[in-house]
Design a protein around this motif. Structure first.
Motif, PDB file in Angstrom:
ATOM      1  N   ALA A 226       0.747  -1.239   0.065  1.00  0.00           N
ATOM      2  CA  ALA A 226      -0.253   0.101  -0.132  1.00  0.00           C
ATOM      3  C   ALA A 226       0.713   1.258   0.075  1.00  0.00           C
ATOM      4  CB  ALA A 226      -0.903  -0.211   1.170  1.00  0.00           C
ATOM      5  N   ALA A 227       1.849   1.143   1.044  1.00  0.00           N
ATOM      6  CA  ALA A 227       2.742   2.358   0.941  1.00  0.00           C
ATOM      7  C   ALA A 227       3.625   2.714  -0.407  1.00  0.00           C
ATOM      8  CB  ALA A 227       3.779   2.171   2.056  1.00  0.00           C
ATOM      9  N   GLU A 228       3.827   1.638  -1.079  1.00  0.00           N
ATOM     10  CA  GLU A 228       4.737   1.840  -2.028  1.00  0.00           C
ATOM     11  C   GLU A 228       3.994   1.714  -3.549  1.00  0.00           C
ATOM     12  OE1 GLU A 228       8.117   2.347  -2.225  1.00  0.00           O
ATOM     13  OE2 GLU A 228       8.152   2.143  -0.094  1.00  0.00           O
ATOM     14  N   GLY A 229       2.678   1.271  -3.540  1.00  0.00           N
ATOM     15  CA  GLY A 229       1.898   1.302  -4.781  1.00  0.00           C
ATOM     16  C   GLY A 229       2.313   0.081  -5.412  1.00  0.00           C
ATOM     17  N   ALA A 230       2.688  -1.147  -4.864  1.00  0.00           N
ATOM     18  CA  ALA A 230       2.965  -2.419  -5.622  1.00  0.00           C
ATOM     19  C   ALA A 230       1.561  -3.168  -5.522  1.00  0.00           C
ATOM     20  CB  ALA A 230       4.134  -2.938  -5.054  1.00  0.00           C
ATOM     21  N   GLU A 231       1.264  -3.078  -7.015  1.00  0.00           N
ATOM     22  CA  GLU A 231      -0.187  -3.913  -6.963  1.00  0.00           C
ATOM     23  C   GLU A 231       0.028  -5.105  -7.868  1.00  0.00           C
ATOM     24  OE1 GLU A 231      -2.576  -0.890  -8.941  1.00  0.00           O
ATOM     25  OE2 GLU A 231      -2.468   0.598  -7.263  1.00  0.00           O
ATOM     26  N   ASN A 232       1.113  -5.405  -8.528  1.00  0.00           N
ATOM     27  CA  ASN A 232       1.295  -6.559  -9.453  1.00  0.00           C
ATOM     28  C   ASN A 232       1.874  -7.758  -8.968  1.00  0.00           C
ATOM     29  OD1 ASN A 232       0.178  -4.801 -11.476  1.00  0.00           O
ATOM     30  ND2 ASN A 232       2.291  -4.213 -12.169  1.00  0.00           N
ATOM     31  N   MET A 233       2.781  -7.574  -7.952  1.00  0.00           N
ATOM     32  CA  MET A 233       3.560  -8.528  -7.301  1.00  0.00           C
ATOM     33  C   MET A 233       2.740  -9.486  -6.390  1.00  0.00           C
ATOM     34  SD  MET A 233       6.458 -10.301  -7.183  1.00  0.00           S
ATOM     35  CE  MET A 233       7.912  -8.904  -7.745  1.00  0.00           C
ATOM     36  N   GLU A 234       2.709 -10.757  -6.582  1.00  0.00           N
ATOM     37  CA  GLU A 234       2.258 -11.565  -5.533  1.00  0.00           C
ATOM     38  C   GLU A 234       3.229 -11.783  -4.204  1.00  0.00           C
ATOM     39  OE1 GLU A 234       0.074 -15.636  -6.382  1.00  0.00           O
ATOM     40  OE2 GLU A 234       1.067 -14.978  -8.430  1.00  0.00           O
ATOM     41  N   MET A 235       2.637 -11.426  -3.287  1.00  0.00           N
ATOM     42  CA  MET A 235       3.384 -11.418  -1.830  1.00  0.00           C
ATOM     43  C   MET A 235       3.154 -12.592  -1.358  1.00  0.00           C
ATOM     44  SD  MET A 235       5.210  -8.660  -2.244  1.00  0.00           S
ATOM     45  CE  MET A 235       5.667  -8.340  -0.484  1.00  0.00           C
ATOM     46  N   MET A 236       3.869 -13.492  -0.692  1.00  0.00           N
ATOM     47  CA  MET A 236       3.493 -14.495  -0.177  1.00  0.00           C
ATOM     48  C   MET A 236       4.397 -14.642   1.277  1.00  0.00           C
ATOM     49  SD  MET A 236       2.420 -17.497  -2.532  1.00  0.00           S
ATOM     50  CE  MET A 236       1.319 -17.003  -3.849  1.00  0.00           C
ATOM     51  N   SER A 237       3.644 -15.102   2.501  1.00  0.00           N
ATOM     52  CA  SER A 237       4.323 -14.919   3.748  1.00  0.00           C
ATOM     53  C   SER A 237       4.860 -16.348   3.905  1.00  0.00           C
ATOM     54  CB  SER A 237       3.494 -14.573   4.826  1.00  0.00           C
ATOM     55  OG  SER A 237       4.133 -14.675   6.100  1.00  0.00           O
ATOM     56  N   ASP A 238       6.234 -16.677   4.510  1.00  0.00           N
ATOM     57  CA  ASP A 238       6.732 -17.779   4.779  1.00  0.00           C
ATOM     58  C   ASP A 238       6.759 -17.623   6.529  1.00  0.00           C
ATOM     59  OD1 ASP A 238       7.773 -20.233   4.758  1.00  0.00           O
ATOM     60  OD2 ASP A 238       9.898 -19.581   4.725  1.00  0.00           O
ATOM     61  N   LYS A 239       5.603 -16.939   7.175  1.00  0.00           N
ATOM     62  CA  LYS A 239       5.832 -16.639   8.612  1.00  0.00           C
ATOM     63  C   LYS A 239       6.218 -18.051   9.327  1.00  0.00           C
ATOM     64  CE  LYS A 239       6.048 -13.879  11.963  1.00  0.00           C
ATOM     65  NZ  LYS A 239       7.349 -13.045  12.098  1.00  0.00           N
ATOM     66  N   GLU A 240       5.747 -19.254   8.853  1.00  0.00           N
ATOM     67  CA  GLU A 240       5.719 -20.522   9.462  1.00  0.00           C
ATOM     68  C   GLU A 240       7.259 -21.139   9.081  1.00  0.00           C
ATOM     69  OE1 GLU A 240       2.274 -22.778   8.647  1.00  0.00           O
ATOM     70  OE2 GLU A 240       1.067 -21.328   9.266  1.00  0.00           O
ATOM     71  N   GLU A 241       7.892 -20.452   8.106  1.00  0.00           N
ATOM     72  CA  GLU A 241       9.218 -21.113   7.884  1.00  0.00           C
ATOM     73  C   GLU A 241       9.137 -22.363   7.036  1.00  0.00           C
ATOM     74  OE1 GLU A 241      11.387 -20.865  11.583  1.00  0.00           O
ATOM     75  OE2 GLU A 241      11.632 -18.678  11.487  1.00  0.00           O
ATOM     76  N   SER A 242       8.200 -22.721   6.450  1.00  0.00           N
ATOM     77  CA  SER A 242       7.956 -24.005   5.669  1.00  0.00           C
ATOM     78  C   SER A 242       8.908 -23.948   4.469  1.00  0.00           C
ATOM     79  CB  SER A 242       6.696 -24.365   5.181  1.00  0.00           C
ATOM     80  OG  SER A 242       6.470 -25.391   4.248  1.00  0.00           O
ATOM     81  N   PHE A 243       8.755 -22.946   3.790  1.00  0.00           N
ATOM     82  CA  PHE A 243       9.481 -22.642   2.410  1.00  0.00           C
ATOM     83  C   PHE A 243      10.953 -22.505   2.892  1.00  0.00           C
ATOM     84  CE2 PHE A 243      11.449 -19.621  -0.532  1.00  0.00           C
ATOM     85  CZ  PHE A 243      10.978 -20.030  -1.857  1.00  0.00           C
ATOM     86  N   GLY A 244      11.325 -21.726   3.755  1.00  0.00           N
ATOM     87  CA  GLY A 244      12.938 -21.564   4.245  1.00  0.00           C
ATOM     88  C   GLY A 244      13.416 -22.699   4.777  1.00  0.00           C
ATOM     89  N   TYR A 245      12.900 -24.018   5.394  1.00  0.00           N
ATOM     90  CA  TYR A 245      13.533 -24.771   5.820  1.00  0.00           C
ATOM     91  C   TYR A 245      13.355 -25.858   4.608  1.00  0.00           C
ATOM     92  CZ  TYR A 245      13.655 -24.335  10.708  1.00  0.00           C
ATOM     93  OH  TYR A 245      14.190 -24.214  12.021  1.00  0.00           O
ATOM     94  N   GLU A 246      12.525 -26.147   3.642  1.00  0.00           N
ATOM     95  CA  GLU A 246      12.349 -27.027   2.846  1.00  0.00           C
ATOM     96  C   GLU A 246      13.450 -26.498   1.600  1.00  0.00           C
ATOM     97  OE1 GLU A 246      11.027 -29.882   2.758  1.00  0.00           O
ATOM     98  OE2 GLU A 246      10.348 -29.406   4.696  1.00  0.00           O
ATOM     99  N   MET A 247      13.544 -25.373   1.393  1.00  0.00           N
ATOM    100  CA  MET A 247      14.299 -24.603   0.587  1.00  0.00           C
ATOM    101  C   MET A 247      15.684 -24.599   0.907  1.00  0.00           C
ATOM    102  SD  MET A 247      12.758 -24.146  -2.611  1.00  0.00           S
ATOM    103  CE  MET A 247      13.672 -22.876  -3.449  1.00  0.00           C
ATOM    104  N   GLY A 248      16.102 -24.729   1.889  1.00  0.00           N
ATOM    105  CA  GLY A 248      17.345 -24.545   2.733  1.00  0.00           C
ATOM    106  C   GLY A 248      17.869 -23.209   2.593  1.00  0.00           C
ATOM    107  N   LEU A 249      16.946 -22.028   2.761  1.00  0.00           N
ATOM    108  CA  LEU A 249      17.131 -20.704   2.674  1.00  0.00           C
ATOM    109  C   LEU A 249      16.839 -19.999   3.748  1.00  0.00           C
ATOM    110  CD1 LEU A 249      15.677 -19.947  -0.804  1.00  0.00           C
ATOM    111  CD2 LEU A 249      17.867 -20.253  -0.300  1.00  0.00           C
ATOM    112  N   LEU A 250      16.471 -20.810   5.051  1.00  0.00           N
ATOM    113  CA  LEU A 250      16.179 -19.971   6.184  1.00  0.00           C
ATOM    114  C   LEU A 250      17.599 -19.760   6.987  1.00  0.00           C
ATOM    115  CD1 LEU A 250      14.013 -18.767   8.403  1.00  0.00           C
ATOM    116  CD2 LEU A 250      14.300 -21.103   9.419  1.00  0.00           C
TER     117      LEU A 250
END
Length: 166
Positions: free
Chosen positions: A94-118
């Protein structure tokens, strides 16, 4: 694997997948609070822009860059992933006017652990770019060694251009 975060060398939780491997099974949360799984990324070329924290300068620059670039790639799905909450991501958009990009949260760290990026010491993801094809095979991978540096945007976009031409 190790990266530099905050001027210190830190280890990631595992070994990130390599080109030619299938994306591992993970779960993310989209802007509407829905669960999104690896299988939901099949059928389309997808660029994952992975950032440590949307509320920092370099992450903001990276997200804005891909938000603007995606207009040139109508058949590509662009997704930004961070461990920020969906509320934090929505406030940034909202602050940056970014309307096109899909934002996804990895708050539960599933992506980070599975991708080895956490990065366990910070609870953030390592700055990186992954591109997977319609079959969820990794066709491009870039992990930024120094997390305060921007990724090589041109290399990632050149790969997208190459893949779209096929």
């Amino acid at each position: 694997m190790k990266v530099i975060a905050g001027g210190k060398e830190v280890s990631l939780v595992g070994n990130p997948p390599k080109i030619g491997q299938e994306m591992p099974h993970f779960k993310l949360t989209d802007a509407q609070g829905n669960r999104v799984k690896t299988r939901d990324f099949g059928g389309q070329l997808t660029l994952f822009s992975v950032i440590p924290d949307i509320n920092t300068r370099v992450c903001s620059i990276q997200t804005k860059y891909f938000n603007q670039a995606m207009n040139q790639y109508a058949t590509v799905r662009f997704v930004t992933v961070s461990t920020n909450t969906i509320a934090e991501q929505a406030a940034w958009c909202a602050a940056e006017g970014a309307e096109n990009m899909e934002m996804m949260s990895d708050k539960e760290e599933s992506f980070g652990y599975e991708m080895g990026l956490l990065i366990p010491q910070t609870g953030n993801l390592a700055r990186s770019i992954y591109i997977c094809d319609a079959n969820k095979q990794i066709v491009y991978a870039q992990i930024v060694e120094n997390q305060s540096d921007e990724p090589n945007y041109q290399a990632a976009l050149a790969k997208l251009t190459e893949l779209q031409a096929k």
